[in-house]
Design a protein around this motif. Structure first.
Motif, mmCIF file in Angstrom:
data_model
loop_
_atom_site.group_PDB
_atom_site.id
_atom_site.type_symbol
_atom_site.label_atom_id
_atom_site.label_comp_id
_atom_site.label_asym_id
_atom_site.label_seq_id
_atom_site.Cartn_x
_atom_site.Cartn_y
_atom_site.Cartn_z
ATOM 1 N N THR A 1 -5.510 9.792 11.999
ATOM 2 C CA THR A 1 -6.509 9.518 13.036
ATOM 3 C C THR A 1 -5.867 8.928 14.285
ATOM 4 N N VAL A 2 -4.981 7.965 14.092
ATOM 5 C CA VAL A 2 -4.314 7.331 15.231
ATOM 6 C C VAL A 2 -3.401 8.316 15.947
ATOM 7 N N LEU A 3 -2.674 9.116 15.194
ATOM 8 C CA LEU A 3 -1.763 10.083 15.808
ATOM 9 C C LEU A 3 -2.528 11.136 16.610
ATOM 10 N N ARG A 4 -3.674 11.560 16.109
ATOM 11 C CA ARG A 4 -4.494 12.502 16.874
ATOM 12 C C ARG A 4 -5.051 11.845 18.125
ATOM 13 N N TRP A 5 -5.428 10.585 18.025
ATOM 14 C CA TRP A 5 -5.945 9.868 19.195
ATOM 15 C C TRP A 5 -4.861 9.718 20.258
ATOM 16 N N LEU A 6 -3.614 9.518 19.816
ATOM 17 C CA LEU A 6 -2.502 9.416 20.761
ATOM 18 C C LEU A 6 -2.059 10.773 21.294
ATOM 19 N N GLY A 7 -2.490 11.846 20.647
ATOM 20 C CA GLY A 7 -2.130 13.180 21.097
ATOM 21 C C GLY A 7 -0.735 13.624 20.709
ATOM 22 N N MET B 1 -2.433 7.220 4.884
ATOM 23 C CA MET B 1 -2.250 8.537 5.489
ATOM 24 C C MET B 1 -3.403 8.890 6.428
ATOM 25 N N ALA B 2 -4.646 8.737 5.959
ATOM 26 C CA ALA B 2 -5.802 9.120 6.778
ATOM 27 C C ALA B 2 -5.884 8.302 8.063
ATOM 28 N N PRO B 3 -5.762 6.967 8.019
ATOM 29 C CA PRO B 3 -5.759 6.220 9.290
ATOM 30 C C PRO B 3 -4.609 6.613 10.210
ATOM 31 N N SER B 4 -3.461 6.918 9.631
ATOM 32 C CA SER B 4 -2.317 7.318 10.454
ATOM 33 C C SER B 4 -2.599 8.631 11.174
ATOM 34 N N GLN C 1 5.394 13.004 4.797
ATOM 35 C CA GLN C 1 5.102 12.823 6.226
ATOM 36 C C GLN C 1 5.234 14.122 7.017
ATOM 37 N N PRO C 2 6.358 14.829 6.935
ATOM 38 C CA PRO C 2 6.440 16.082 7.701
ATOM 39 C C PRO C 2 5.487 17.162 7.208
ATOM 40 N N LEU C 3 5.198 17.186 5.913
ATOM 41 C CA LEU C 3 4.254 18.187 5.413
ATOM 42 C C LEU C 3 2.860 17.986 5.992
ATOM 43 N N ILE C 4 2.488 16.741 6.231
ATOM 44 C CA ILE C 4 1.148 16.443 6.739
ATOM 45 C C ILE C 4 1.115 16.455 8.262
ATOM 46 N N TYR C 5 2.080 15.786 8.879
ATOM 47 C CA TYR C 5 2.060 15.648 10.331
ATOM 48 C C TYR C 5 2.549 16.899 11.056
ATOM 49 N N LEU C 6 3.289 17.770 10.352
ATOM 50 C CA LEU C 6 3.821 18.993 10.969
ATOM 51 C C LEU C 6 3.406 20.217 10.160
ATOM 52 N N LEU D 1 0.829 -1.203 0.000
ATOM 53 C CA LEU D 1 0.000 0.000 0.000
ATOM 54 C C LEU D 1 0.865 1.255 0.000
ATOM 55 N N PRO D 2 0.537 2.249 -0.820
ATOM 56 C CA PRO D 2 1.296 3.508 -0.802
ATOM 57 C C PRO D 2 0.939 4.346 0.417
#
Length: 296
Positions: free
Chosen positions: A152-158, A147-150, A235-240, A141-142
């Protein structure tokens, strides 16, 4: 007998021709790959005025003539490096961010990937094949799909908008787990059995038997993983997205205009340098890992 010798001699000549042809093709391919790198380092020593004037003329050259190339500056300049290290330390800060993310991810992968591959290759437990199948699916999987599930999980973990949002997901790498697992499957059981006779348990067998045998493939995986982590952009563009000061240097090059081309080339040269050094250090392991993978 003479006919057999002639046949062998003919085959030798044919292989020699094939080897020469392969050498020529690989030389051309290497030149195509290395020329942009060489010119990046060369243009990093051009003064701002000269490189700006050169780039502005790129859109108005005559299509019936060869594109002119600058092979040496009229005057070598280190002003752009002074800007990066002294006047504008933001570039150096982003470079340090890249080093931090890459180092942390490699440490995490070193703790997770070999142990996971060892368990999947040497132990029988319920659900092992299903777990390995899930790893294969994740490998195929690319990033855009996960990206979307990741998020969601990262926001749930804070930990969204923190460096951990970039580091933790990258520590679990399905491709390198698959690569090491396939290599470990080919290791003869006699090696571990000989260790068990001497009282070596699973943990000591992993440390003292499996890891030394896997050294070439581990070096190759480390070099490839370094390149992946060092060049990550999405990854950094989306998560940061809201913390540009935490982003690595790889996401900043598209924001540099041609008016700052000297800084762009100098920053690119510094950005390429660690990857080149890593490759030079691990090149024997990369070649050995590829050869051993072919044998298996």
């Amino acid at each position: 007998m003479m006919a057999r010798k002639k046949k062998i001699h003919h085959r030798h000549n044919r292989l020699s021709f094939g080897g020469k042809l392969a050498f020529v093709l690989l030389t051309i391919l290497s030149a195509v790959i290395l020329i942009p790198i060489v010119f990046t380092f060369l243009y990093s020593f051009f003064p701002q005025s000269e490189i700006t004037a050169y780039l502005k003329g790129r859109g108005s050259y005559d299509t019936t003539k060869w594109l002119d190339v600058l092979y040496s500056p009229a005057m070598f300049s280190l002003r752009q490096y002074y800007k990066i290290f002294i006047e504008e330390p933001s570039y150096l800060k982003l470079f340090c961010n890249s080093m931090m993310y890459t180092g942390a991810i490699l440490v995490g992968q070193a703790l997770i990937v070999p142990l996971t591959a060892y368990c999947l290759s040497r132990f029988q437990f319920h659900g092992r094949d299903l777990l390995f199948f899930c790893i294969l699916v994740l490998m195929i999987l690319p990033f855009q799909v996960t990206m979307a599930p990741s998020v969601t999980v990262l926001r749930w973990l804070g930990i969204m908008e923190t460096p951990w949002a970039v580091i933790l997901p990258m520590c679990f790498s399905p491709f390198y787990i698959f690569l090491l697992r396939q290599f470990m499957v080919g290791i003869p059981n006699e090696l571990l059995e000989a260790g068990m006779v001497d009282g070596v348990g699973p943990v000591r067998g992993f440390v003292h038997v499996i890891l030394p045998v896997c050294k070439p493939i581990l070096g190759a995986a480390a070099a490839l993983s370094f390149a992946d982590c060092w060049n990550m952009v999405e990854q950094p563009l989306i998560y940061l997205a809201n913390h540009t000061n935490l982003q690595p240097l790889s996401v900043m090059f598209n924001q540099i205009s041609t008016d700052r081309a000297d800084v762009a080339f100098a920053g690119s040269a510094l950005y390429i340098l660690p990857t080149l050094l890593i490759y030079l250090y691990f090149q024997e392991d990369i070649v050995a890992g590829i050869q051993l993978s072919e044998l298996k």
